[in-house]
Motif scaffolding. Structure first.
Motif, PDB file in Angstrom:
ATOM      1  N   ILE A   1       0.842  -1.206   0.000  1.00  0.00           N
ATOM      2  CA  ILE A   1       0.000   0.000   0.000  1.00  0.00           C
ATOM      3  C   ILE A   1       0.876   1.254   0.000  1.00  0.00           C
ATOM      4  N   ILE A   2       1.900   1.257   0.869  1.00  0.00           N
ATOM      5  CA  ILE A   2       2.810   2.404   0.934  1.00  0.00           C
ATOM      6  C   ILE A   2       3.573   2.554  -0.379  1.00  0.00           C
ATOM      7  N   LEU A   3       3.966   1.423  -0.968  1.00  0.00           N
ATOM      8  CA  LEU A   3       4.659   1.462  -2.264  1.00  0.00           C
ATOM      9  C   LEU A   3       3.769   2.101  -3.325  1.00  0.00           C
ATOM     10  N   GLY A   4       2.470   1.764  -3.308  1.00  0.00           N
ATOM     11  CA  GLY A   4       1.534   2.376  -4.240  1.00  0.00           C
ATOM     12  C   GLY A   4       1.445   3.885  -4.047  1.00  0.00           C
ATOM     13  N   ILE A   5       1.454   4.319  -2.786  1.00  0.00           N
ATOM     14  CA  ILE A   5       1.435   5.761  -2.493  1.00  0.00           C
ATOM     15  C   ILE A   5       2.702   6.418  -3.019  1.00  0.00           C
ATOM     16  N   ASP A   6       3.848   5.746  -2.838  1.00  0.00           N
ATOM     17  CA  ASP A   6       5.120   6.275  -3.345  1.00  0.00           C
ATOM     18  C   ASP A   6       5.060   6.484  -4.855  1.00  0.00           C
TER      19      ASP A   6
ATOM     20  N   GLU B   1       7.773   9.088  -6.547  1.00  0.00           N
ATOM     21  CA  GLU B   1       9.093   8.867  -5.964  1.00  0.00           C
ATOM     22  C   GLU B   1       9.859   7.821  -6.762  1.00  0.00           C
ATOM     23  N   LYS B   2      11.186   7.852  -6.652  1.00  0.00           N
ATOM     24  CA  LYS B   2      12.032   6.894  -7.364  1.00  0.00           C
ATOM     25  C   LYS B   2      11.856   5.508  -6.764  1.00  0.00           C
ATOM     26  N   ILE B   3      11.441   4.559  -7.600  1.00  0.00           N
ATOM     27  CA  ILE B   3      11.209   3.185  -7.161  1.00  0.00           C
ATOM     28  C   ILE B   3      12.227   2.269  -7.838  1.00  0.00           C
ATOM     29  N   GLY B   4      13.004   1.559  -7.046  1.00  0.00           N
ATOM     30  CA  GLY B   4      13.966   0.615  -7.580  1.00  0.00           C
ATOM     31  C   GLY B   4      13.565  -0.808  -7.252  1.00  0.00           C
ATOM     32  N   TYR B   5      14.328  -1.748  -7.782  1.00  0.00           N
ATOM     33  CA  TYR B   5      14.037  -3.146  -7.468  1.00  0.00           C
ATOM     34  C   TYR B   5      14.191  -3.414  -5.973  1.00  0.00           C
TER      35      TYR B   5
ATOM     36  N   PRO C   1      10.045   1.357   0.922  1.00  0.00           N
ATOM     37  CA  PRO C   1       8.790   2.100   0.727  1.00  0.00           C
ATOM     38  C   PRO C   1       8.574   3.188   1.770  1.00  0.00           C
ATOM     39  N   ARG C   2       8.884   2.910   3.034  1.00  0.00           N
ATOM     40  CA  ARG C   2       8.647   3.891   4.096  1.00  0.00           C
ATOM     41  C   ARG C   2       9.613   5.057   3.999  1.00  0.00           C
ATOM     42  N   ASP C   3      10.863   4.776   3.649  1.00  0.00           N
ATOM     43  CA  ASP C   3      11.839   5.857   3.456  1.00  0.00           C
ATOM     44  C   ASP C   3      11.448   6.719   2.260  1.00  0.00           C
ATOM     45  N   SER C   4      10.959   6.072   1.201  1.00  0.00           N
ATOM     46  CA  SER C   4      10.514   6.821   0.025  1.00  0.00           C
ATOM     47  C   SER C   4       9.323   7.709   0.368  1.00  0.00           C
ATOM     48  N   LEU C   5       8.429   7.199   1.216  1.00  0.00           N
ATOM     49  CA  LEU C   5       7.282   7.998   1.644  1.00  0.00           C
ATOM     50  C   LEU C   5       7.747   9.208   2.435  1.00  0.00           C
ATOM     51  N   LEU C   6       8.743   9.008   3.304  1.00  0.00           N
ATOM     52  CA  LEU C   6       9.293  10.119   4.089  1.00  0.00           C
ATOM     53  C   LEU C   6       9.857  11.188   3.159  1.00  0.00           C
ATOM     54  N   ILE C   7      10.609  10.765   2.148  1.00  0.00           N
ATOM     55  CA  ILE C   7      11.182  11.717   1.194  1.00  0.00           C
ATOM     56  C   ILE C   7      10.079  12.468   0.453  1.00  0.00           C
ATOM     57  N   ALA C   8       9.048  11.725   0.032  1.00  0.00           N
ATOM     58  CA  ALA C   8       7.938  12.340  -0.699  1.00  0.00           C
ATOM     59  C   ALA C   8       7.221  13.378   0.157  1.00  0.00           C
ATOM     60  N   LEU C   9       6.959  13.028   1.410  1.00  0.00           N
ATOM     61  CA  LEU C   9       6.278  13.975   2.300  1.00  0.00           C
ATOM     62  C   LEU C   9       7.170  15.173   2.602  1.00  0.00           C
ATOM     63  N   GLY C  10       8.473  14.906   2.739  1.00  0.00           N
ATOM     64  CA  GLY C  10       9.408  16.000   2.988  1.00  0.00           C
ATOM     65  C   GLY C  10       9.414  17.008   1.851  1.00  0.00           C
ATOM     66  N   LYS C  11       9.301  16.523   0.619  1.00  0.00           N
ATOM     67  CA  LYS C  11       9.262  17.421  -0.535  1.00  0.00           C
ATOM     68  C   LYS C  11       8.003  18.276  -0.544  1.00  0.00           C
ATOM     69  N   ARG C  12       6.913  17.724  -0.026  1.00  0.00           N
ATOM     70  CA  ARG C  12       5.639  18.435  -0.058  1.00  0.00           C
ATOM     71  C   ARG C  12       5.470  19.386   1.129  1.00  0.00           C
TER      72      ARG C  12
END
Length: 218
Positions: A63-68, A73-77, A135-146
């Motif tokens: 779910i968090i990955l989908g939000i990312d 946000e940059k999604i890698g393998y 996923p959680r770190d990516s969410l943090l980065i995304a929220l930080g940008k906003r």
């Protein structure tokens, strides 16, 4: 230009690091004195839906990955592997290892600290693979940008605070282990990075498209 073999090694290194990380998570769970915020959320939800910790952890991660993805946000393998593997790794370890739940507070505290350092080594391998943040770190980065005017530490505190509150309301275990995890996880990672002479901020992560270009290059 990196080769296909190097890409495969990086992905395998990421999967290995995530397994080591899961061993650390398992130890903090078995310590039985409270969990870190995200683990508390997964465990609390597992109590409510009657599924294992690992399955619920995976569902929440997806779910968090989908939000990312929606937040671009940059999604890698490595990001994808994190979402799919960590919870299931914990379930697998729980089936293989038969550690009892501990009721001795000092021993349990030591167990949590050991678990945090093992998680730190897992993060070292995982981040060093350069295949994307979790996923959680990516969410943090995304929220930080906003919320650019809000310190990233405050954003993280609010994010994990919400996860912890929901986990607690769902019946997830909160205790001294939670406090140790919240304040000790970053410290443990920092010590591991110093020991391994590793600087996470120097890593340039690749997204799925960048990795695929190397895989399918002629």
């Amino acid at each position: 230009m990196q080769t296909k073999t190097q890409m495969i090694k990086e992905i395998l290194k990421s999967a290995f690091g995530l397994f080591i990380f899961a061993v650390g998570v398992y130890l903090t769970i078995q310590a039985n004195i409270g969990l870190a915020p995200w683990d508390c959320l997964s465990m609390g939800a597992s109590y409510r839906v009657g599924m294992s910790y690992g399955i619920v952890h995976t569902i929440i991660s997806i779910i968090i990955l989908g939000i990312d993805v929606m937040l671009k946000e940059k999604i890698g393998y490595g990001t994808i592997l994190d979402a799919l593997l960590v919870g299931n790794y914990v379930d697998l370890i729980d089936h293989i290892i038969t550690l009892p739940d501990f009721n001795n507070i000092p021993i349990s505290c030591i167990m949590v600290i050991v678990g945090l350092f093992i998680m730190g080594y897992g993060q070292y391998f995982y981040m060093g693979a350069a295949q994307g943040c979790g996923p959680r770190d990516s969410l943090l980065i995304a929220l930080g940008k906003r919320f650019p005017k809000t310190p990233i530490g405050v954003v993280q505190t609010v994010m994990v605070g919400i996860a912890l509150l929901i986990g607690w309301l769902l019946g997830g275990p909160v205790g001294i282990g939670t406090v140790i995890s919240v304040f000790g996880m970053g410290t443990a990672l920092q010590i591991v990075c110093r020991i391994m002479h590793f600087e996470p901020r120097d890593v340039v992560h690749k997204n799925v498209l960048e990795t695929n270009r190397i895989f399918f290059q002629k």
